[in-house]
Design a protein around this motif. Structure first.
Motif, PDB file in Angstrom:
ATOM      1  N   ASN A 286       0.827  -1.210   0.000  1.00  0.00           N
ATOM      2  CA  ASN A 286       0.000   0.000   0.000  1.00  0.00           C
ATOM      3  C   ASN A 286       0.864   1.265   0.000  1.00  0.00           C
ATOM      4  OD1 ASN A 286      -2.578   1.221   0.003  1.00  0.00           O
ATOM      5  ND2 ASN A 286      -2.382   1.645   2.194  1.00  0.00           N
ATOM      6  N   LYS A 287       0.223   2.394  -0.222  1.00  0.00           N
ATOM      7  CA  LYS A 287       0.904   3.683  -0.370  1.00  0.00           C
ATOM      8  C   LYS A 287       1.883   3.626  -1.541  1.00  0.00           C
ATOM      9  CE  LYS A 287       0.226   4.817   4.482  1.00  0.00           C
ATOM     10  NZ  LYS A 287       0.609   5.635   5.635  1.00  0.00           N
TER      11      LYS A 287
ATOM     12  N   ASP B 187       1.539   4.951  -4.234  1.00  0.00           N
ATOM     13  CA  ASP B 187       1.630   6.286  -4.847  1.00  0.00           C
ATOM     14  C   ASP B 187       2.863   7.050  -4.347  1.00  0.00           C
ATOM     15  OD1 ASP B 187      -0.134   6.112  -2.438  1.00  0.00           O
ATOM     16  OD2 ASP B 187      -0.034   8.292  -2.514  1.00  0.00           O
TER      17      ASP B 187
ATOM     18  N   ASP C 132      -3.101   2.037  -3.711  1.00  0.00           N
ATOM     19  CA  ASP C 132      -3.316   3.270  -2.967  1.00  0.00           C
ATOM     20  C   ASP C 132      -4.708   3.085  -2.365  1.00  0.00           C
ATOM     21  OD1 ASP C 132      -4.240   5.723  -2.129  1.00  0.00           O
ATOM     22  OD2 ASP C 132      -3.486   6.828  -3.856  1.00  0.00           O
ATOM     23  N   ALA C 133      -4.724   2.792  -1.074  1.00  0.00           N
ATOM     24  CA  ALA C 133      -5.989   2.395  -0.433  1.00  0.00           C
ATOM     25  C   ALA C 133      -7.071   3.462  -0.555  1.00  0.00           C
ATOM     26  CB  ALA C 133      -5.750   2.073   1.044  1.00  0.00           C
ATOM     27  N   ARG C 134      -6.657   4.690  -0.912  1.00  0.00           N
ATOM     28  CA  ARG C 134      -7.644   5.759  -1.021  1.00  0.00           C
ATOM     29  C   ARG C 134      -8.289   5.792  -2.391  1.00  0.00           C
ATOM     30  NH1 ARG C 134      -3.633  10.319  -0.182  1.00  0.00           N
ATOM     31  NH2 ARG C 134      -2.884   9.036  -1.882  1.00  0.00           N
TER      32      ARG C 134
ATOM     33  N   ASN D  86      -0.575   2.087  10.839  1.00  0.00           N
ATOM     34  CA  ASN D  86      -0.288   3.156   9.883  1.00  0.00           C
ATOM     35  C   ASN D  86      -0.031   2.711   8.447  1.00  0.00           C
ATOM     36  OD1 ASN D  86      -0.417   5.957  10.041  1.00  0.00           O
ATOM     37  ND2 ASN D  86       1.781   6.119   9.693  1.00  0.00           N
ATOM     38  N   VAL D  87      -0.225   1.435   8.144  1.00  0.00           N
ATOM     39  CA  VAL D  87      -0.030   1.001   6.753  1.00  0.00           C
ATOM     40  C   VAL D  87      -1.252   1.296   5.886  1.00  0.00           C
ATOM     41  CG1 VAL D  87       1.710  -0.794   7.110  1.00  0.00           C
ATOM     42  CG2 VAL D  87      -0.710  -1.365   7.334  1.00  0.00           C
ATOM     43  N   GLY D  88      -2.348   1.690   6.529  1.00  0.00           N
ATOM     44  CA  GLY D  88      -3.548   2.012   5.757  1.00  0.00           C
ATOM     45  C   GLY D  88      -4.660   0.975   5.895  1.00  0.00           C
ATOM     46  N   LYS D  89      -4.601   0.208   6.968  1.00  0.00           N
ATOM     47  CA  LYS D  89      -5.592  -0.850   7.179  1.00  0.00           C
ATOM     48  C   LYS D  89      -7.015  -0.280   7.312  1.00  0.00           C
ATOM     49  CE  LYS D  89      -5.362  -3.535  10.995  1.00  0.00           C
ATOM     50  NZ  LYS D  89      -6.263  -4.350  11.788  1.00  0.00           N
ATOM     51  N   SER D  90      -7.184   0.740   8.158  1.00  0.00           N
ATOM     52  CA  SER D  90      -8.542   1.304   8.333  1.00  0.00           C
ATOM     53  C   SER D  90      -9.030   1.926   7.038  1.00  0.00           C
ATOM     54  CB  SER D  90      -8.555   2.403   9.395  1.00  0.00           C
ATOM     55  OG  SER D  90      -7.810   2.044  10.492  1.00  0.00           O
ATOM     56  N   THR D  91      -8.131   2.633   6.343  1.00  0.00           N
ATOM     57  CA  THR D  91      -8.529   3.263   5.077  1.00  0.00           C
ATOM     58  C   THR D  91      -9.057   2.210   4.114  1.00  0.00           C
ATOM     59  OG1 THR D  91      -6.753   4.876   5.385  1.00  0.00           O
ATOM     60  CG2 THR D  91      -7.707   4.728   3.188  1.00  0.00           C
TER      61      THR D  91
ATOM     62  N   LYS E 177     -12.451   5.384  13.373  1.00  0.00           N
ATOM     63  CA  LYS E 177     -11.213   4.653  13.626  1.00  0.00           C
ATOM     64  C   LYS E 177     -11.231   4.147  15.063  1.00  0.00           C
ATOM     65  CE  LYS E 177      -7.957   6.978  10.607  1.00  0.00           C
ATOM     66  NZ  LYS E 177      -6.825   7.867  10.554  1.00  0.00           N
TER      67      LYS E 177
HETATM   68  P1  G4P Z   1      -3.932   2.036   9.867  1.00  0.00           P
HETATM   69  O1  G4P Z   1      -5.388   1.738  10.021  1.00  0.00           O
HETATM   70  O2  G4P Z   1      -3.185   0.942   9.213  1.00  0.00           O
HETATM   71  O3  G4P Z   1      -3.266   2.485  11.133  1.00  0.00           O
HETATM   72  O4  G4P Z   1      -3.771   3.274   8.856  1.00  0.00           O
HETATM   73  P2  G4P Z   1      -4.838   4.333   8.352  1.00  0.00           P
HETATM   74  O5  G4P Z   1      -5.838   3.697   7.476  1.00  0.00           O
HETATM   75  O6  G4P Z   1      -5.327   5.122   9.525  1.00  0.00           O
HETATM   76  O7  G4P Z   1      -3.899   5.251   7.437  1.00  0.00           O
HETATM   77  C1  G4P Z   1      -2.792   5.976   7.952  1.00  0.00           C
HETATM   78  C2  G4P Z   1      -2.559   7.221   7.086  1.00  0.00           C
HETATM   79  O8  G4P Z   1      -2.135   6.804   5.784  1.00  0.00           O
HETATM   80  C3  G4P Z   1      -3.779   8.075   6.868  1.00  0.00           C
HETATM   81  O9  G4P Z   1      -3.333   9.407   6.761  1.00  0.00           O
HETATM   82  C4  G4P Z   1      -4.292   7.622   5.513  1.00  0.00           C
HETATM   83  O10 G4P Z   1      -5.058   8.591   4.847  1.00  0.00           O
HETATM   84  C5  G4P Z   1      -2.991   7.384   4.796  1.00  0.00           C
HETATM   85  N1  G4P Z   1      -3.096   6.398   3.699  1.00  0.00           N
HETATM   86  C6  G4P Z   1      -3.682   5.186   3.714  1.00  0.00           C
HETATM   87  N2  G4P Z   1      -3.518   4.546   2.539  1.00  0.00           N
HETATM   88  C7  G4P Z   1      -2.770   5.368   1.761  1.00  0.00           C
HETATM   89  C8  G4P Z   1      -2.227   5.249   0.430  1.00  0.00           C
HETATM   90  O11 G4P Z   1      -2.360   4.243  -0.268  1.00  0.00           O
HETATM   91  N3  G4P Z   1      -1.504   6.318  -0.005  1.00  0.00           N
HETATM   92  C9  G4P Z   1      -1.283   7.433   0.750  1.00  0.00           C
HETATM   93  N4  G4P Z   1      -0.543   8.413   0.223  1.00  0.00           N
HETATM   94  N5  G4P Z   1      -1.774   7.569   1.999  1.00  0.00           N
HETATM   95  C10 G4P Z   1      -2.508   6.551   2.489  1.00  0.00           C
HETATM   96  P3  G4P Z   1      -3.431  10.427   7.942  1.00  0.00           P
HETATM   97  O12 G4P Z   1      -2.532  11.557   7.614  1.00  0.00           O
HETATM   98  O13 G4P Z   1      -3.249   9.747   9.252  1.00  0.00           O
HETATM   99  O14 G4P Z   1      -4.872  10.867   7.938  1.00  0.00           O
HETATM  100  P4  G4P Z   1      -5.629  11.667   6.774  1.00  0.00           P
HETATM  101  O15 G4P Z   1      -4.601  12.444   6.024  1.00  0.00           O
HETATM  102  O16 G4P Z   1      -6.291  10.641   5.917  1.00  0.00           O
HETATM  103  O17 G4P Z   1      -6.576  12.493   7.538  1.00  0.00           O
END
Ligand code: G4P
Length: 279
Positions: A57-58, A60, A85-87, A129-134, A146
């Motif tokens: 993930n991430k 991007d 990109d989980a978003r 912080n790997v993006g699991k919740s997203t 969350k």
């Molecule tokens: P978690 O449950 O694994 O702890 O992670 P979570 O989904 O809370 O994501 C952690 C941060 O990473 C969030 O940003 C989220 O938006 C961002 N994120 C998740 N997936 C991706 C991705 O594929 N690419 C990018 N660039 N970012 C990603 P944050 O700053 O904590 O919050 P916010 O900016 O969304 O408000």
């Protein structure tokens, strides 16, 4: 430099062992910028006999060429690796397709055995912080609050149903990476997965600059000009270039360190990957 908690780890490991008995497969999420450091060693070991979808993930924010190398290095008969990109909707759809395929295979197998098929059960795992919740929120199509994932906060197992064919198990507790290896702590801190409040920022930024000077010298030069090889001197130059000064007018290297880390984490130095599959 960074504390880890054997007590919590033992507990998380036991919980994972129990949870694994409930599921058909694992959806593991790692950070594409640090695919090695964002691995949880327990998943690697306890989940080795389960079929896995592994999400880098991430992506991007990661170096696309290296992501492709990682995908081929980590793929196997039982492990399907995807970058994501989980978003983004496209990534969520790609993950969903993999799940649906697994579900169809399971239904077929159950049919051959003459048993009534139930939804495929998938455990979702990943270090914080790997993006699991997203990802879970995007898959489930709702902006759920969350919960958990912070040290000391526990939550129960949560089953999330996706249509008629898939059930996700969102696992409780915290999965720690392999902090015994100092490079793991450093790499996770560089990408911003560890709270900065507990870190010596200038030291971390110096390590980061040294690492990028090896891996991506042109990215550093494009952003800050040719940097001196001595990391502290490099911070001085970044401070000067950005006009970060202390009250008396001296370059503020602490602010320069914070600026460098922010540039790195937000992708302002370009899409970078800190680890190679071959090492
Ligand atoms: P978690 O449950 O694994 O702890 O992670 P979570 O989904 O809370 O994501 C952690 C941060 O990473 C969030 O940003 C989220 O938006 C961002 N994120 C998740 N997936 C991706 C991705 O594929 N690419 C990018 N660039 N970012 C990603 P944050 O700053 O904590 O919050 P916010 O900016 O969304 O408000």
């Amino acid at each position: 430099m960074i504390n880890w908690y054997p007590g919590h780890m033992t507990k998380a490991r036991r919980a994972m062992e129990e949870d694994l008995k409930l599921v058909d497969m694992i959806l593991e999420i790692r950070d594409a910028r640090v695919p090695r450091s964002s691995l949880n060693p327990d998943i690697a070991e306890l989940g080795r006999n389960k079929r896995r979808i592994l999400l880098l993930n991430k992506a991007d924010l990661a170096d696309a060429a290296l992501t492709a190398e990682w995908i081929s290095a980590l793929s196997s008969e039982s492990v399907t690796v995807l970058s994501a990109d989980a978003r983004s909707l496209a990534s969520v759809k790609a993950v969903r397709r993999q799940m649906d395929q697994a579900s169809a295979e399971k239904a077929e197998k159950d049919k051959r055995r003459g048993i009534v098929s139930r939804p495929v059960r998938i455990m979702v795992v990943g270090i914080p912080n790997v993006g699991k919740s997203t990802l879970i929120n995007s898959l489930a199509g709702r902006a759920s609050a969350k919960t958990g994932d912070k040290p000391g906060v526990t939550r129960g197992n949560q089953w999330i149903r996706l249509g008629k064919t898939v059930e996700l198990l969102d696992t409780p507790g915290i999965l720690w990476p392999k902090f015994e290896d100092p490079a793991v702590g450093m790499h996770l801190a560089l990408i911003g997965s560890i709270n900065d409040d507990i870190l010596p920022v200038e030291e971390l930024a110096s390590d980061g600059i040294a690492l990028l000077a090896q891996r991506y010298p042109q990215a550093l030069a494009a952003k800050y000009g040719e940097l001196p090889t001595q990391p502290y001197e490099a911070l001085v130059q970044i401070a000067e270039k950005n006009q970060l000064r202390k009250k008396g007018g001296d370059p503020d290297t602490e602010k320069a360190a914070a600026r460098f880390l922010d540039d790195l984490r937000k992708g302002r130095l370009g899409a970078l990957t800190l680890e190679d599959p071959s090492v």
